[in-house]
Design a protein around this motif. Structure first.
Motif, PDB file in Angstrom:
ATOM      1  N   LYS A 158       0.836  -1.203   0.000  1.00 46.74           N
ATOM      2  CA  LYS A 158       0.000   0.000   0.000  1.00 46.74           C
ATOM      3  C   LYS A 158       0.878   1.265   0.000  1.00 46.74           C
ATOM      4  CE  LYS A 158      -3.802  -2.408   2.308  1.00 46.74           C
ATOM      5  NZ  LYS A 158      -4.541  -2.675   3.561  1.00 46.74           N
TER       6      LYS A 158
ATOM      7  N   ILE B 177      -6.248   4.192   7.765  1.00 50.37           N
ATOM      8  CA  ILE B 177      -6.776   2.846   7.986  1.00 50.37           C
ATOM      9  C   ILE B 177      -6.055   2.208   9.160  1.00 50.37           C
ATOM     10  CG2 ILE B 177      -7.296   2.592   5.520  1.00 50.37           C
ATOM     11  CD1 ILE B 177      -5.183   0.431   5.371  1.00 50.37           C
ATOM     12  N   VAL B 178      -6.775   1.381   9.887  1.00 47.53           N
ATOM     13  CA  VAL B 178      -6.156   0.544  10.918  1.00 47.53           C
ATOM     14  C   VAL B 178      -6.092  -0.849  10.307  1.00 47.53           C
ATOM     15  CG1 VAL B 178      -6.344  -0.373  13.249  1.00 47.53           C
ATOM     16  CG2 VAL B 178      -7.202   1.943  12.748  1.00 47.53           C
ATOM     17  N   GLN B 179      -4.885  -1.319  10.053  1.00 43.09           N
ATOM     18  CA  GLN B 179      -4.738  -2.625   9.404  1.00 43.09           C
ATOM     19  C   GLN B 179      -5.270  -3.709  10.343  1.00 43.09           C
ATOM     20  OE1 GLN B 179      -3.561  -2.939   6.237  1.00 43.09           O
ATOM     21  NE2 GLN B 179      -3.826  -5.159   6.239  1.00 43.09           N
ATOM     22  N   LEU B 180      -6.112  -4.569   9.808  1.00 41.50           N
ATOM     23  CA  LEU B 180      -6.724  -5.639  10.605  1.00 41.50           C
ATOM     24  C   LEU B 180      -6.158  -6.991  10.169  1.00 41.50           C
ATOM     25  CD1 LEU B 180     -10.392  -4.334  10.462  1.00 41.50           C
ATOM     26  CD2 LEU B 180      -8.733  -4.017  12.306  1.00 41.50           C
TER      27      LEU B 180
ATOM     28  N   ASP C 229     -11.056   3.068   4.448  1.00 40.05           N
ATOM     29  CA  ASP C 229     -11.428   1.647   4.393  1.00 40.05           C
ATOM     30  C   ASP C 229     -12.951   1.496   4.321  1.00 40.05           C
ATOM     31  OD1 ASP C 229      -9.598  -0.426   4.276  1.00 40.05           O
ATOM     32  OD2 ASP C 229      -9.116  -0.357   6.416  1.00 40.05           O
TER      33      ASP C 229
ATOM     34  N   ILE D 243     -16.197  -6.205   5.620  1.00 42.79           N
ATOM     35  CA  ILE D 243     -15.213  -5.646   4.688  1.00 42.79           C
ATOM     36  C   ILE D 243     -15.511  -6.034   3.235  1.00 42.79           C
ATOM     37  CG2 ILE D 243     -13.483  -7.490   4.832  1.00 42.79           C
ATOM     38  CD1 ILE D 243     -11.436  -5.279   5.496  1.00 42.79           C
TER      39      ILE D 243
ATOM     40  N   THR E  13      -8.193  -3.894  -4.872  1.00 45.23           N
ATOM     41  CA  THR E  13      -8.383  -3.433  -3.489  1.00 45.23           C
ATOM     42  C   THR E  13      -7.363  -2.348  -3.157  1.00 45.23           C
ATOM     43  OG1 THR E  13      -9.270  -5.564  -2.795  1.00 45.23           O
ATOM     44  CG2 THR E  13      -8.334  -4.188  -1.073  1.00 45.23           C
TER      45      THR E  13
HETATM   46  N1  GUN Z   1      -6.761  -6.665   6.483  1.00 46.90           N
HETATM   47  C1  GUN Z   1      -6.956  -7.380   5.345  1.00 46.90           C
HETATM   48  N2  GUN Z   1      -7.534  -6.605   4.404  1.00 46.90           N
HETATM   49  C2  GUN Z   1      -7.691  -5.381   4.957  1.00 46.90           C
HETATM   50  C3  GUN Z   1      -8.228  -4.148   4.463  1.00 46.90           C
HETATM   51  O1  GUN Z   1      -8.687  -4.019   3.335  1.00 46.90           O
HETATM   52  N3  GUN Z   1      -8.217  -3.114   5.354  1.00 46.90           N
HETATM   53  C4  GUN Z   1      -7.738  -3.241   6.610  1.00 46.90           C
HETATM   54  N4  GUN Z   1      -7.780  -2.174   7.408  1.00 46.90           N
HETATM   55  N5  GUN Z   1      -7.236  -4.356   7.088  1.00 46.90           N
HETATM   56  C5  GUN Z   1      -7.211  -5.420   6.265  1.00 46.90           C
END
Ligand code: GUN
Length: 296
Positions: free
Chosen positions: A56, A98-101, A125, A176, A279
């Motif tokens: 990203k 964004i907070v990566q999840l 997001d 999501i 994405t």
């Molecule tokens: N973890 C896996 N895909 C994503 C996504 O699209 N956004 C976020 N924030 N975390 C993720």
């Protein structure tokens, strides 16, 4: 019937990336000091998250954006995460957060609390309850749409398929992918069925779909004979399976049995090279959109 055409997200994403690059350059012609800014908050050290975040950041920089990777330690508490997000909410150089999840912490961290801490207007997001609520009500011009469903919609449009009045089947109801995808198709006037683990006669339900979008995280789950002849099939699955013929010893496959489904579909996304690249580029698109609004 001939084999399906491929919906190559990799190529479509590259076209959109080029357009975003031009957009950012045009903004900077008038405002030399301005750059759309994206912040990605990572809690802990999951290696898969680190790989996604790096891709990203790289994509953002290639477009001419500014990307900040905010890395919090595994010892972070929920309060630490809220504090970091709040600082970014107040930072006028950041247009998307964004907070990566999933979070990777020794402390209890609730993903929904994290995503709802992001200011709705910076929620690129599209996971904040405000944006999800607006999308569910069809307020498409006043919400931020989650990146994967937005990318899937672009691919469906790219196939030339008219969505209005079509039967669409969405497998999965995650925040999501599945839920926003179903909303998006509904407000593009498809008749939408959402399937999940309790759905009865799943193959028969999927067979109704002129458009089928799958996001369940189960390798090769959807079989070829579940697909209606001529359907458009969009596979959001990214599953890692062992493969001794590869140097890495593994390979990626989708949620749809590609070799079977492509004999019946009219269009199908491959994995990899289908939804995945879309994405990432949609995250950039959402961020550039927010930066443009911040300038208005
Ligand atoms: N973890 C896996 N895909 C994503 C996504 O699209 N956004 C976020 N924030 N975390 C993720």
């Amino acid at each position: 019937m001939a084999e399906a055409n491929l919906l190559l997200g990799k190529e479509v994403a590259s076209e959109i990336r080029q357009k975003l690059k031009e957009d950012v350059a045009a903004i900077r012609e008038e405002n030399e000091a301005f750059k759309p800014g994206l912040a990605i908050v990572q809690i802990g050290d999951r290696s898969d998250s680190t790989v996604y975040i790096k891709s990203k950041v790289k994509a953002a920089e290639e477009i001419g954006m500014f990307a900040r990777h905010v890395k919090l330690p595994r010892t972070s508490t929920q309060a630490d995460v809220l504090k970091a997000v709040d600082e970014l909410n107040k930072d006028s150089t950041i247009h998307g957060i964004i907070v990566q999840l999933p979070p990777d912490s020794e402390e209890p961290i609730d993903p929904a609390i994290c995503t709802n801490a992001v200011a709705p207007e910076k929620d690129v997001d599209g996971l904040h309850d405000v944006n999800a609520g607006k999308l569910s009500r069809g307020e498409l011009n006043d919400c931020i749409v989650p990146c994967t469903p937005r990318g899937c919609l672009e691919l469906i449009k790219k196939s030339g398929t008219e969505i209005v009045g079509k039967e669409a089947v969405v497998l999965g109801r995650s925040k999501i992918v599945g839920s926003p995808m179903a909303d998006l198709l509904k407000w593009h006037h498809a008749t939408v069925t959402t399937c999940h683990s309790k759905t009865k006669d799943l193959p028969d339900v999927v067979r109704r779909g002129d458009i089928v979008v799958v996001g369940i995280g189960r390798a090769d789950f959807v079989k070829g004979d579940w697909i209606k002849e001529g359907a458009v099939v969009v596979d959001c699955g990214i599953n890692v399976i062992p493969d001794e013929t590869k140097k890495s010893g593994r390979r990626l496959i989708g949620d749809v049995h590609f070799a079977e489904a492509k004999k019946r579909a009219s269009w199908i996304t491959p994995v990899p090279g289908g939804v995945g690249p879309m994405t990432v580029v949609m995250l950039m698109n959402n961020t550039v959109d927010r930066a443009k609004r911040a300038l208005q």
